[in-house]
Structures are given as structure tokens and as C-alpha cells.
Design a protein around this motif. Sequence first.
Motif, PDB file in Angstrom:
ATOM      1  N   LYS A 145       0.690  -1.011   0.240  1.00  0.00           N
ATOM      2  CA  LYS A 145      -0.047  -0.050  -0.075  1.00  0.00           C
ATOM      3  C   LYS A 145       0.855   1.464  -0.090  1.00  0.00           C
ATOM      4  CE  LYS A 145      -3.966  -2.082   2.627  1.00  0.00           C
ATOM      5  NZ  LYS A 145      -4.618  -2.230   4.063  1.00  0.00           N
ATOM      6  N   TYR A 146       1.928   1.059   0.587  1.00  0.00           N
ATOM      7  CA  TYR A 146       2.778   2.290   0.850  1.00  0.00           C
ATOM      8  C   TYR A 146       4.245   2.318  -0.051  1.00  0.00           C
ATOM      9  CZ  TYR A 146      -0.048   2.195   4.860  1.00  0.00           C
ATOM     10  OH  TYR A 146      -1.031   2.039   5.910  1.00  0.00           O
ATOM     11  N   PHE A 147       4.404   1.046  -0.417  1.00  0.00           N
ATOM     12  CA  PHE A 147       5.659   0.866  -1.468  1.00  0.00           C
ATOM     13  C   PHE A 147       5.146   0.065  -2.775  1.00  0.00           C
ATOM     14  CE2 PHE A 147       7.429   1.472   2.536  1.00  0.00           C
ATOM     15  CZ  PHE A 147       8.862   2.059   2.408  1.00  0.00           C
ATOM     16  N   PRO A 148       4.455   0.755  -3.726  1.00  0.00           N
ATOM     17  CA  PRO A 148       3.923  -0.107  -4.903  1.00  0.00           C
ATOM     18  C   PRO A 148       5.015  -0.576  -5.879  1.00  0.00           C
ATOM     19  CG  PRO A 148       3.766   2.246  -5.000  1.00  0.00           C
ATOM     20  CD  PRO A 148       4.471   2.152  -3.809  1.00  0.00           C
ATOM     21  N   HIS A 149       6.449  -0.045  -5.615  1.00  0.00           N
ATOM     22  CA  HIS A 149       7.335  -0.799  -6.632  1.00  0.00           C
ATOM     23  C   HIS A 149       7.923  -1.973  -5.795  1.00  0.00           C
ATOM     24  CE1 HIS A 149       7.704   2.474  -9.556  1.00  0.00           C
ATOM     25  NE2 HIS A 149       7.004   3.095  -8.451  1.00  0.00           N
ATOM     26  N   VAL A 150       7.856  -3.147  -6.465  1.00  0.00           N
ATOM     27  CA  VAL A 150       8.176  -4.461  -5.781  1.00  0.00           C
ATOM     28  C   VAL A 150       8.640  -5.462  -6.767  1.00  0.00           C
ATOM     29  CG1 VAL A 150       5.834  -5.071  -5.849  1.00  0.00           C
ATOM     30  CG2 VAL A 150       7.194  -6.069  -4.131  1.00  0.00           C
ATOM     31  N   GLU A 151       9.575  -6.223  -6.375  1.00  0.00           N
ATOM     32  CA  GLU A 151       9.848  -7.630  -6.932  1.00  0.00           C
ATOM     33  C   GLU A 151      10.017  -8.750  -5.881  1.00  0.00           C
ATOM     34  OE1 GLU A 151      12.581  -7.362 -10.086  1.00  0.00           O
ATOM     35  OE2 GLU A 151      12.065  -5.693 -10.787  1.00  0.00           O
ATOM     36  N   PHE A 215      17.177 -24.819   0.121  1.00  0.00           N
ATOM     37  CA  PHE A 215      15.726 -25.441   0.585  1.00  0.00           C
ATOM     38  C   PHE A 215      14.647 -24.492   0.046  1.00  0.00           C
ATOM     39  CE2 PHE A 215      12.637 -26.710   3.796  1.00  0.00           C
ATOM     40  CZ  PHE A 215      12.107 -27.831   3.409  1.00  0.00           C
ATOM     41  N   ALA A 216      14.113 -23.508   0.890  1.00  0.00           N
ATOM     42  CA  ALA A 216      13.200 -22.677   0.516  1.00  0.00           C
ATOM     43  C   ALA A 216      13.243 -21.312   1.123  1.00  0.00           C
ATOM     44  CB  ALA A 216      11.711 -23.336   0.805  1.00  0.00           C
ATOM     45  N   GLN A 217      13.471 -20.412   0.173  1.00  0.00           N
ATOM     46  CA  GLN A 217      13.505 -18.856   0.794  1.00  0.00           C
ATOM     47  C   GLN A 217      12.638 -18.145  -0.250  1.00  0.00           C
ATOM     48  OE1 GLN A 217      16.886 -20.418   0.335  1.00  0.00           O
ATOM     49  NE2 GLN A 217      16.490 -21.521   2.265  1.00  0.00           N
ATOM     50  N   GLN A 218      12.142 -17.071   0.267  1.00  0.00           N
ATOM     51  CA  GLN A 218      11.752 -15.951  -0.518  1.00  0.00           C
ATOM     52  C   GLN A 218      11.886 -14.649   0.001  1.00  0.00           C
ATOM     53  OE1 GLN A 218       7.703 -16.475  -2.372  1.00  0.00           O
ATOM     54  NE2 GLN A 218       7.094 -14.530  -1.503  1.00  0.00           N
ATOM     55  N   GLU A 219      11.993 -13.719  -0.727  1.00  0.00           N
ATOM     56  CA  GLU A 219      12.506 -12.235  -0.473  1.00  0.00           C
ATOM     57  C   GLU A 219      11.629 -11.236  -1.292  1.00  0.00           C
ATOM     58  OE1 GLU A 219      16.157  -9.543   0.482  1.00  0.00           O
ATOM     59  OE2 GLU A 219      16.564 -11.116  -0.882  1.00  0.00           O
ATOM     60  N   VAL A 220      10.735 -10.492  -0.651  1.00  0.00           N
ATOM     61  CA  VAL A 220      10.024  -9.545  -1.461  1.00  0.00           C
ATOM     62  C   VAL A 220      10.776  -8.076  -1.110  1.00  0.00           C
ATOM     63  CG1 VAL A 220       7.648  -8.607  -1.642  1.00  0.00           C
ATOM     64  CG2 VAL A 220       8.140 -11.022  -0.705  1.00  0.00           C
ATOM     65  N   ILE A 221      11.079  -7.605  -2.238  1.00  0.00           N
ATOM     66  CA  ILE A 221      11.898  -6.293  -2.021  1.00  0.00           C
ATOM     67  C   ILE A 221      10.938  -5.228  -2.549  1.00  0.00           C
ATOM     68  CG2 ILE A 221      13.974  -5.191  -2.798  1.00  0.00           C
ATOM     69  CD1 ILE A 221      15.222  -7.880  -3.290  1.00  0.00           C
ATOM     70  N   GLN A 227      15.141   4.760  -0.382  1.00  0.00           N
ATOM     71  CA  GLN A 227      15.239   3.561   0.692  1.00  0.00           C
ATOM     72  C   GLN A 227      14.479   2.459  -0.041  1.00  0.00           C
ATOM     73  OE1 GLN A 227      11.759   4.292   3.380  1.00  0.00           O
ATOM     74  NE2 GLN A 227      11.038   5.645   2.299  1.00  0.00           N
ATOM     75  N   THR A 228      14.824   1.220   0.855  1.00  0.00           N
ATOM     76  CA  THR A 228      14.053  -0.217   0.315  1.00  0.00           C
ATOM     77  C   THR A 228      13.635  -0.942   1.473  1.00  0.00           C
ATOM     78  OG1 THR A 228      16.277  -1.331   0.339  1.00  0.00           O
ATOM     79  CG2 THR A 228      15.694  -0.416  -1.929  1.00  0.00           C
ATOM     80  N   LEU A 229      12.873  -1.606   1.343  1.00  0.00           N
ATOM     81  CA  LEU A 229      12.424  -2.586   2.338  1.00  0.00           C
ATOM     82  C   LEU A 229      12.278  -3.972   1.950  1.00  0.00           C
ATOM     83  CD1 LEU A 229      10.738  -3.130   5.200  1.00  0.00           C
ATOM     84  CD2 LEU A 229       8.547  -2.602   3.827  1.00  0.00           C
ATOM     85  N   LYS A 230      12.650  -5.016   2.874  1.00  0.00           N
ATOM     86  CA  LYS A 230      13.058  -6.140   2.311  1.00  0.00           C
ATOM     87  C   LYS A 230      12.357  -7.121   3.526  1.00  0.00           C
ATOM     88  CE  LYS A 230      17.435  -5.693  -0.167  1.00  0.00           C
ATOM     89  NZ  LYS A 230      18.801  -6.024  -0.141  1.00  0.00           N
TER      90      LYS A 230
END
Length: 267
Positions: A145-151, A215-221, A227-230
Motif C-alpha cells: 500500500k505504501y511501497f508500490p514498486h516491488v519485486e 531449501f526454500a526461501q523468499q524475499e520481497v523487495i 530507501q528499500t524494504l526487504k
Amino acid sequence: MTQKIKVAVAGAGGRMGREVVRMVLEDSELQLVAAIDRSSGDVDAASLIGKPNCGVIVKSDLAEALSENRPDVLVDFTNPKSAMPNTETAIYYGVRPVVGTTGFTPEQIVDLDKQCRAQGIGGLIAPNFSIGAILMMKFSAMAAKYFPHVEIIEYHGDQKLDAPSGTSIKTAEWISEARQELRQGNPQEEEVIEGARGGYYNGFRIHSVRLPGVFAQQEVIFGAFGQTLKIRHDSYDRAGYMPGVNTAIKRIMTTTGMVYGFEHFLD
């Protein structure tokens, strides 16, 4: 005394299937009544995890195992090719499917919901049974909602069959519900190598990493000016999924229709 929930496990000889067999055998509220695997042979299901025999012989035919043992619930951790026919077979016999296999299309989920309701039973398809992963998805939807740019970058072992993962697709769906479609990056961007920018979903990208040792990881950046949020979740052991599978088995007994996503069973 409360009657035990009778459980069948499809893919019992697989890595996730063995963990489900272990969890069911160790829970006094559950009873393992059938185990299905095409490659294990006619062995006692408990021998798959190094436990004393429990009297349940692994079968190769799902329909036969369900018709003979009449379980309440079928837990399926097989593969995308088998998941749909296995789920339909379970519903046909009035057995509630709890499916951790990914690869279902939205149209298939709608069809399975109709089949469940016609039988008066519930079912669950869950891309991820990890409570930590569900929170990662929830927090990502809040941040969108606050950071619309995401990968999204998701990491799995090199033997995983589907890409992107079901968890990343579910995360993308949640993010898309919280933000308007926004085509990111330079409008004149050009891939020098096809696929370098990852898979396109609702304006943003999903990247699938497949390597041995993972094994299994996921990162949403999330990115914004200055600034960035991970938000990242890491799974290290299949046992971490079992509390979620256990909850699903018990909650599905009072559910009608096909549910998509384990988050619906978290209060």
C-alpha cells in the motif's frame, strides 16, 4: 473419547510425505489408515521413517486405498501432474483433500470447489503451510500500500518442478489486491537476454532461483526514493511445515468447499 481423524497420505515415500507420516503417527488425535506411493513397494508405512511397524501397508493405487480404508482426510504432497487427479479421486470417495502440491490453475480450483460442495465436504490447497511464510505474505501485502514498486525473488532446490513457486504466486496475488497495477522500470527497457527481468505479474517481476543446496526461501523487495524494504522468510527443514498441516487436517473436518490458502485457517 473423541474419535480419531482417519488420515491417508499420498506421496508417503517422498520427503514431505514421510514428514506427514511421522506427524500423523505421533499425534494421538490422528490415525494413519492408508499410505500411497508408487515407488516404495509393499512396505509398512512406519518403516519409511524408521519407526516400528504400524500395520499400514503402502499401496500404489490411490482409488483402491481410499475405497478400502475410507479415511476422513487425504494429505497430498506429490507433484503438479498427479495433484489434480488425486484431488478429484479423493473428492469422489468423499475424502477431504489437504493438498500441499502447487500448480493448480484458478479454473481448476473453482471446479474443485464445486465438486467439494456437491459432496458436502471441505478441501484445502495451500501453496505453503509455514506460519512464517503466511506472515511474510501478509506483511508484504501491507507494505504494498505504501511501497508500490516491488519485486519477488524465490529460491528453491534445483529439482523443484514448477516456477515460479506457488508461494511467490500467492504473495503476488496478495500484493496485487493491495495496489493498483503499476508497470515498473524504464518504459524503453529491453532484455538483452530473454527472461533476464523475470516473470511478469501485474506490473512487477518474480524471479525464480533453482540451485542445489537450497531449501526454500523468499524475499520481497520494495523500493522507493532513497530507501528499500526487504521482507524475507527462510525455511530450513520440512518439519517446519507440519504444525500447519496438522492444523489443516483438524480444521478441514468442519469446512465445506475448496479453500485456497492456509491463511484462512489461521485465527
